[in-house]
Enzyme design. Structure first.
Site, PDB file in Angstrom:
ATOM      1  N   CYS A 114      20.874 -63.510 -87.364  1.00 40.42           N
ATOM      2  CA  CYS A 114      19.903 -62.557 -87.118  1.00 40.42           C
ATOM      3  C   CYS A 114      18.532 -62.993 -86.850  1.00 40.42           C
ATOM      4  O   CYS A 114      17.817 -62.123 -86.549  1.00 40.42           O
ATOM      5  CB  CYS A 114      20.035 -61.627 -88.263  1.00 40.42           C
ATOM      6  SG  CYS A 114      21.738 -61.256 -88.655  1.00 40.42           S
ATOM      7  N   HIS A 253      13.716 -57.217 -89.003  1.00 38.65           N
ATOM      8  CA  HIS A 253      15.184 -57.176 -88.709  1.00 38.65           C
ATOM      9  C   HIS A 253      15.969 -55.794 -89.509  1.00 38.65           C
ATOM     10  O   HIS A 253      15.459 -55.699 -90.604  1.00 38.65           O
ATOM     11  CB  HIS A 253      15.956 -58.570 -89.323  1.00 38.65           C
ATOM     12  CG  HIS A 253      17.390 -58.422 -89.266  1.00 38.65           C
ATOM     13  ND1 HIS A 253      18.136 -57.980 -88.204  1.00 38.65           N
ATOM     14  CD2 HIS A 253      18.313 -58.891 -90.202  1.00 38.65           C
ATOM     15  CE1 HIS A 253      19.316 -58.118 -88.291  1.00 38.65           C
ATOM     16  NE2 HIS A 253      19.593 -58.806 -89.702  1.00 38.65           N
ATOM     17  N   ASN A 283      23.014 -52.838 -88.209  1.00 41.48           N
ATOM     18  CA  ASN A 283      22.425 -54.432 -88.290  1.00 41.48           C
ATOM     19  C   ASN A 283      23.296 -54.696 -86.684  1.00 41.48           C
ATOM     20  O   ASN A 283      24.286 -54.912 -86.687  1.00 41.48           O
ATOM     21  CB  ASN A 283      23.128 -55.215 -89.468  1.00 41.48           C
ATOM     22  CG  ASN A 283      22.493 -56.636 -89.347  1.00 41.48           C
ATOM     23  OD1 ASN A 283      22.185 -56.966 -88.366  1.00 41.48           O
ATOM     24  ND2 ASN A 283      22.618 -57.184 -90.241  1.00 41.48           N
TER      25      ASN A 283
HETATM   26  O1  UT7 Z   1      21.611 -59.522 -91.233  1.00 38.60           O
HETATM   27  C1  UT7 Z   1      21.565 -60.172 -92.295  1.00 38.60           C
HETATM   28  C2  UT7 Z   1      22.667 -60.073 -93.011  1.00 38.60           C
HETATM   29  N1  UT7 Z   1      22.908 -59.004 -93.917  1.00 38.60           N
HETATM   30  C3  UT7 Z   1      22.227 -58.439 -94.976  1.00 38.60           C
HETATM   31  O2  UT7 Z   1      21.131 -58.689 -94.989  1.00 38.60           O
HETATM   32  C4  UT7 Z   1      22.736 -57.515 -95.759  1.00 38.60           C
HETATM   33  C5  UT7 Z   1      22.313 -57.784 -97.020  1.00 38.60           C
HETATM   34  N2  UT7 Z   1      23.063 -56.942 -98.150  1.00 38.60           N
HETATM   35  C6  UT7 Z   1      23.312 -55.534 -98.191  1.00 38.60           C
HETATM   36  O3  UT7 Z   1      22.795 -55.080 -97.549  1.00 38.60           O
HETATM   37  C7  UT7 Z   1      23.991 -55.069 -99.464  1.00 38.60           C
HETATM   38  O4  UT7 Z   1      23.949 -56.090-100.155  1.00 38.60           O
HETATM   39  C8  UT7 Z   1      25.063 -54.072 -99.251  1.00 38.60           C
HETATM   40  C9  UT7 Z   1      24.776 -53.058 -98.435  1.00 38.60           C
HETATM   41  C10 UT7 Z   1      26.010 -55.039 -98.462  1.00 38.60           C
HETATM   42  C11 UT7 Z   1      25.882 -53.812-100.577  1.00 38.60           C
HETATM   43  O5  UT7 Z   1      24.892 -53.092-101.278  1.00 38.60           O
HETATM   44  P1  UT7 Z   1      24.592 -53.591-103.071  1.00 38.60           P
HETATM   45  O6  UT7 Z   1      23.754 -52.483-103.335  1.00 38.60           O
HETATM   46  O7  UT7 Z   1      24.431 -55.097-102.764  1.00 38.60           O
HETATM   47  O8  UT7 Z   1      26.049 -53.401-103.512  1.00 38.60           O
HETATM   48  P2  UT7 Z   1      27.160 -54.517-104.345  1.00 38.60           P
HETATM   49  O9  UT7 Z   1      27.552 -55.252-103.277  1.00 38.60           O
HETATM   50  O10 UT7 Z   1      26.301 -54.893-105.583  1.00 38.60           O
HETATM   51  O11 UT7 Z   1      28.144 -53.537-104.631  1.00 38.60           O
HETATM   52  C12 UT7 Z   1      27.989 -52.158-105.704  1.00 38.60           C
HETATM   53  C13 UT7 Z   1      29.450 -51.332-105.827  1.00 38.60           C
HETATM   54  C14 UT7 Z   1      30.400 -52.510-105.919  1.00 38.60           C
HETATM   55  O12 UT7 Z   1      31.513 -51.683-106.782  1.00 38.60           O
HETATM   56  P3  UT7 Z   1      31.596 -51.974-108.347  1.00 38.60           P
HETATM   57  O13 UT7 Z   1      31.963 -53.604-108.284  1.00 38.60           O
HETATM   58  O14 UT7 Z   1      30.126 -51.990-109.031  1.00 38.60           O
HETATM   59  O15 UT7 Z   1      32.360 -50.935-108.935  1.00 38.60           O
HETATM   60  C15 UT7 Z   1      31.264 -52.214-104.742  1.00 38.60           C
HETATM   61  O16 UT7 Z   1      32.456 -52.420-104.438  1.00 38.60           O
HETATM   62  O17 UT7 Z   1      29.445 -50.722-104.598  1.00 38.60           O
HETATM   63  C16 UT7 Z   1      30.715 -50.875-104.138  1.00 38.60           C
HETATM   64  N3  UT7 Z   1      30.681 -50.844-102.509  1.00 38.60           N
HETATM   65  C17 UT7 Z   1      31.014 -49.714-101.767  1.00 38.60           C
HETATM   66  N4  UT7 Z   1      31.222 -48.257-102.276  1.00 38.60           N
HETATM   67  C18 UT7 Z   1      31.426 -47.496-101.448  1.00 38.60           C
HETATM   68  C19 UT7 Z   1      30.522 -51.754-101.535  1.00 38.60           C
HETATM   69  N5  UT7 Z   1      30.398 -51.341-100.553  1.00 38.60           N
HETATM   70  C20 UT7 Z   1      30.677 -50.186-100.541  1.00 38.60           C
HETATM   71  C21 UT7 Z   1      31.101 -48.869 -99.630  1.00 38.60           C
HETATM   72  N6  UT7 Z   1      31.212 -47.664-100.225  1.00 38.60           N
HETATM   73  N7  UT7 Z   1      31.040 -49.136 -98.389  1.00 38.60           N
END
Ligand code: UT7
Length: 326
Positions: A114, A253, A283
């Site tokens: 990215c 980005h 993204n």
């Molecule tokens: O381009 C460069 C690379 N990419 C990035 O920069 C992305 C960076 N990261 C992010 O944008 C975020 O970390 C995400 C959007 C990927 C995830 O958000 P988060 O707030 O970090 O969520 P998390 O991974 O801590 O997950 C929180 C909860 C989890 O459930 P439990 O374990 O708390 O029960 C996940 O399973 O949210 C759940 N979850 C979802 N729920 C509904 C993860 N994805 C989803 C989803 N829908 N799509």
């Protein structure tokens, strides 16, 4: 006077096909409410099965050439930032060179995920600064949806396809005032997609079991992203001898609205100083920044003489920022 790469003008392409959050609700256990609240994304564009990064790069490049009144024969070098090439070889840049009809141009790909467009701009600026080349086509093109694991709700909601291109030219005024690129290779394990390597532990992480799909530890990348965006923006401004008050727009980005908001808050600038189009495209890796910059110019938010910060981060882990004067 030192020569710098000046961004003459750009062009971009996004596929017509739209994948909405409602579509994703039918594919994985997610909701529009969760995706919007946690990422800011409402829809993204998807290339058809038979469309690849080079096809999108060529359309964006043709638009950039047309918008700047540049002939393909004038281009000395084609740089394509991509982490989703059509093939291992030839490079996307070589495919673009053939299709544009620019046999005199050298062609190379830059894989810095990215942060790729900033890395490619930095390479272009070095070639121009030494007088080696005069006119360079810098492209960011990605076909991320072919690398996406549509069984993994953690990642499949994030990515889209598209390409953005800029013609840069040697100039004694304005142009790229400073760049900052870097890498944290040890953090690379947080965002992976495998080529030949057979790594059982990596393969086991994928819901689909397909090693080519992208796997990410989202929260680790998110923490890195906010920290590095702030750090790299401060570094590049210092290199340019400028402060945030001199900057009219930041084009970050587009990975997650929370990352942009977090960085903007820590930098102490108002939210409307950052260009955001994440809700429509998600993204698109290295294509995000050139597409966003083209749109900022179209909307009159980036004008001739403006000083702008471009800043990105991504797989590798990598980062990059540039201060440009349009
Ligand atoms: O381009 C460069 C690379 N990419 C990035 O920069 C992305 C960076 N990261 C992010 O944008 C975020 O970390 C995400 C959007 C990927 C995830 O958000 P988060 O707030 O970090 O969520 P998390 O991974 O801590 O997950 C929180 C909860 C989890 O459930 P439990 O374990 O708390 O029960 C996940 O399973 O949210 C759940 N979850 C979802 N729920 C509904 C993860 N994805 C989803 C989803 N829908 N799509």
């Amino acid at each position: 006077m030192a020569l710098r790469a000046k961004l003459l003008g750009g062009g971009y392409y996004v596929p017509d096909r739209v994948l909405t959050n409602a579509d994703l609700e039918k594919m994985v256990d997610t909701s529009d409410e969760w995706i919007v609240r946690r990422t800011g994304i409402r829809e993204r564009r998807i290339a058809d099965e038979d469309m690849y990064s080079s096809d999108m790069a060529v359309i964006a490049a043709r638009r950039a050439l047309e918008n700047t009144g540049t002939k393909a024969e004038e281009i000395d070098l084609i740089l394509v930032a991509t982490c989703t090439p059509d093939m291992f070889t030839p490079s996307v840049a070589c495919m673009v060179q053939a299709q544009l009809g620019a046999p005199q141009a050298a062609a190379l790909d830059v894989n810095s995920a990215c942060a790729g467009f900033i890395a490619a701009l930095t390479v272009a600026n070095q070639f121009i600064g030494t007088g080696y080349y005069k006119k360079i086509l810098v492209i960011g093109a990605e076909n991320l949806t072919k690398m996406t694991d549509y069984k993994d709700r953690n990642t499949c909601i994030l990515f889209g396809d598209g390409a953005g291109a800029f013609v840069v030219e040697a100039s004694e005024e304005g142009g790229i005032l400073a760049t900052d690129i870097g890498a944290d290779g040890a953090g690379g394990r947080n965002l992976t997609s495998l080529a030949f390597r057979n790594d059982e532990a990596e393969i086991a992480k994928r819901v689909s079991g397909n090693k080519q799909t992208l796997w990410m530890d989202g929260s680790e990348v998110l923490k890195f992203a906010v920290r590095i965006m702030v750090q790299s923006t401060r570094t590049v401004l210092e290199k340019a001898g400028l402060t945030l008050d001199d900057i009219s727009l930041i084009v970050p980005h587009q990975a997650n609205i929370r990352i942009i908001d977090g960085a903007v808050k820590r930098l102490g600038i108002s939210h409307d100083k950052a260009f955001v189009n994440i809700e429509k495209y998600g993204n698109i890796s290295s294509a995000c920044i050139p597409i966003a910059l083209c749109q900022a110019i179209e909307e009159g938010r980036a004008k001739k003489g403006d000083k702008i910060v471009l800043v990105g981060f991504g797989g590798g882990l990598t980062w990059g920022s540039a201060v440009i004067e349009l």
